[in-house]
Design a protein around this motif. Structure first.
Motif, mmCIF file in Angstrom:
data_model
loop_
_atom_site.group_PDB
_atom_site.id
_atom_site.type_symbol
_atom_site.label_atom_id
_atom_site.label_comp_id
_atom_site.label_asym_id
_atom_site.label_seq_id
_atom_site.Cartn_x
_atom_site.Cartn_y
_atom_site.Cartn_z
ATOM 1 N N ASP A 28 0.842 -1.192 0.000
ATOM 2 C CA ASP A 28 0.000 0.000 0.000
ATOM 3 C C ASP A 28 0.879 1.244 0.000
ATOM 4 O O ASP A 28 2.119 1.147 -0.062
ATOM 5 C CB ASP A 28 -0.972 -0.011 1.176
ATOM 6 N N SER A 29 0.269 2.396 0.067
ATOM 7 C CA SER A 29 1.021 3.655 -0.055
ATOM 8 C C SER A 29 1.983 3.881 1.106
ATOM 9 O O SER A 29 2.914 4.679 0.996
ATOM 10 C CB SER A 29 0.059 4.838 -0.168
ATOM 11 N N ASP A 30 1.782 3.165 2.215
ATOM 12 C CA ASP A 30 2.685 3.284 3.358
ATOM 13 C C ASP A 30 3.819 2.264 3.307
ATOM 14 O O ASP A 30 4.677 2.244 4.194
ATOM 15 C CB ASP A 30 1.903 3.087 4.668
ATOM 16 N N GLY A 31 3.784 1.390 2.289
ATOM 17 C CA GLY A 31 4.807 0.362 2.172
ATOM 18 C C GLY A 31 4.485 -0.915 2.921
ATOM 19 O O GLY A 31 5.322 -1.819 3.003
ATOM 20 N N SER A 32 3.269 -1.012 3.468
ATOM 21 C CA SER A 32 2.867 -2.210 4.199
ATOM 22 C C SER A 32 2.340 -3.262 3.233
ATOM 23 O O SER A 32 1.745 -2.934 2.203
ATOM 24 C CB SER A 32 1.781 -1.866 5.225
ATOM 25 N N GLU A 33 2.565 -4.537 3.595
ATOM 26 C CA GLU A 33 2.097 -5.627 2.740
ATOM 27 C C GLU A 33 0.593 -5.846 2.923
ATOM 28 O O GLU A 33 0.074 -5.823 4.040
ATOM 29 C CB GLU A 33 2.845 -6.917 3.068
ATOM 30 N N VAL A 34 -0.072 -6.075 1.789
ATOM 31 C CA VAL A 34 -1.500 -6.383 1.789
ATOM 32 C C VAL A 34 -1.686 -7.690 1.022
ATOM 33 O O VAL A 34 -1.255 -7.807 -0.127
ATOM 34 C CB VAL A 34 -2.330 -5.256 1.138
#
Length: 557
Positions: free
Chosen positions: A412-418
């Protein structure tokens, strides 16, 4: 040296199927020994080797000497591809590795160099080989045969490449043909297809400049832009390209000179490869020209491949992918400008070539068919080439309605995995897009963004966008523009078309959509509506249905 043997199935990812110990060593020959005359070269007769897919054993032996002025030289990397079905989606049997070199010695005559020798197992009689040093390509699209041996001498200080060894001549020939091809393309004037040249030459100054360039034009020395604003001019250009792909072309004429100097099987393969490569380029141009009249059909038939050229495939398990693709493109064009169907045309081909051409058609076109599951079944039923059948069966099984989507993470835009499995519980509308894509902007404006607004308050649907961008910063700027996505959509970054999820579902063109049910299973992968009302009706039908798959709409795997 550890080497991972990979097989690229379904265009989804490279699956490790075994780990082999590549037999790499530093060869320390007596001073003055020439590799050409050195007895017992690994990979030639008398050497034991790895098992091939036909039960026999063979290797390709690669020896390298690297000279570098720096204390640490960069490593060379190689890649070998066999059983190629579709290079666009990376359907091939792949091996790749990094060469681990050791310092040369005084007595071997290699002091000051980094030396390696690798024995690369081959499962087929021929494969496509690449060798590179970082960003510097040393050998590309070189065809090697099982049992070949090649020595590569690479001077990193001068960027000079030298080839030697028992099979260097056949490699040099291929490099020579590649240079001829590049020269021919450089001498071919660029062309632009347009409806009216006056749209370009829209002032006296532009017209005067173009006239001056035309007057000074000399074939093979200067170049000029060609304006193809009539069907006659486009047909003439296509005719020129088709001539270059035949016996009138300089490249195939040059190859013919070496017919008696190289292995018969290799000559037949190179002839098919170069014929296919050049014809593929011609067919791609014809496709761009948007042929409509029967004049195009007459052109294609006039320059069609001769039966004796095609009959060589009777003895082949696999044909060069460029040759296969040229036949696929030609049959598609003939289907468009004549009353003959694609599968009627392919039925006249030798069995193995027919299977590859039909498979390529399915891979490229199945999304456009409302009953592609039936089409898959029909082609699989008449398939006689096991390795092609395996590819198709895997594609079919992984894309059919009811299969659970791959659970590979996106960012996502924060760099977290989805993970896709986190979407379970809702009908999921997946939109794959690319920054700067005009069709993506059009789809977003006319369909996607209005749908998000229309279903904003509905708790059972989730709109997910997946960017095919490889540049994260560019993706973020596109998000900020608000032209592709909305505040309520879940916007994710894939890192490019090499992401397993995009490979799995053959996402290389944008925009592309998928629908998933509440269990994370595929509802549809193609044959979607073209209007906003059509999309609304489709979504409503799935939201209103208690089942995963609505039987009132055709399911397209």
């Amino acid at each position: 040296m550890k080497k991972t043997l990979l097989i690229c199935l379904m265009g989804l990812l490279c699956l490790p199927i075994s780990t082999l110990n590549a037999q790499s060593k530093v060869v320390e020959s007596p001073p003055g020994t020439d590799l050409v005359y050195q007895p017992g070269i690994p990979g030639q007769e008398g050497e034991s080797s790895s098992a091939r897919r036909d039960g026999t054993e063979a290797y390709f032996t690669l020896r390298t000497e690297i000279y570098s002025s720096s204390a640490i030289s960069s490593l060379l990397h190689w890649e070998l591809r066999e059983l190629e079905l579709d290079t666009r989606y990376d359907y091939s049997f792949l091996q790749q590795d990094t060469l681990q070199s050791s310092p040369g010695t005084f007595f071997s005559g290699t002091q000051g160099k980094q030396v390696s020798e690798s024995r690369i197992p081959m499962g087929e009689s021929i494969g496509r080989f690449h060798l590179w040093d970082g960003q510097h390509v040393l050998l590309e699209n070189i065809w090697i045969q099982a049992g070949d041996s090649l020595a590569v001498l690479w001077d990193q200080t001068t960027s000079k490449l030298m080839l030697s060894g028992p099979d260097a001549d056949k490699i040099r020939l291929q490099v020579h043909l590649q240079e001829l091809d590049m020269t021919a393309k450089a001498n071919l004037n660029p062309a632009m297809i347009l409806s009216d040249v006056k749209r370009i030459l829209d002032s006296p100054e532009k017209q005067e400049e173009y006239n001056r360039i035309s007057e000074q034009y000399r074939t093979g020395w200067t170049r000029k832009m060609l304006w193809l604003d009539s069907e006659e001019e486009r047909i003439n250009r296509a005719s020129q390209l088709l001539k270059l792909s035949g016996t009138e072309g300089s490249l195939l004429s040059e190859l013919k000179r070496y017919r008696n100097e190289i292995d018969t099987d290799l000559y037949a393969w190179l002839h098919a490869y170069w014929t296919g490569k050049l014809r593929k380029e011609a067919m791609e141009f014809i496709g761009i020209a948007r042929p409509q009249s029967r004049d195009w059909a007459e052109l294609l038939l006039r320059y069609g491949m001769q039966s004796e050229d095609i009959s060589v495939a009777n003895d082949w398990k696999v044909a060069p992918s460029e040759w296969t693709e040229s036949v696929y493109l030609e049959n598609k064009l003939l289907e468009k400008v004549s009353p003959v169907s694609f599968f009627y045309l392919s039925a006249t081909l030798p069995e193995s070539l027919r299977d590859q051409v039909d498979a390529l058609y399915l891979i490229r076109e199945y999304r456009n068919h409302t009953q592609s599951d039936s089409l898959f079944s029909a082609v699989l039923d008449r398939m006689h080439t096991p390795w092609v059948e395996d590819y198709l069966q895997n594609i079919y099984d992984s894309n059919i309605a009811g299969r659970e989507i791959l659970n590979y993470p996106l960012l996502d835009s924060d760099g977290s995995e989805v993970f896709p499995h986190s979407w379970k519980g809702k009908l999921v509308f997946l939109d794959f897009w690319l920054s700067g894509c005009g069709s993506c902007l059009k789809f977003a404006k006319n369909n996607f963004l209005p749908l998000i607004q229309s279903y904003a308050a509905h708790p059972e649907i989730l709109f997910v966008t997946i960017s095919g961008d490889s540049d994260a910063e560019r993706w973020r700027k596109s998000l900020e523009s608000g032209l592709y996505t909305a505040d309520s959509s879940l916007d994710l970054f894939s890192g490019g078309i090499s992401h397993p999820l995009l490979k799995q579902y053959q996402i290389q063109a944008f925009p592309t959509q998928l629908l998933l049910d509440k269990e994370g299973k595929i509802l549809r992968t193609g044959d979607f509506p073209s209007t906003l009302d059509g999309w609304s009706q489709l979504i409503d039908s799935y939201l209103a249905s208690p089942k995963s798959v609505s039987t009132s709409h055709p399911i397209t795997p």
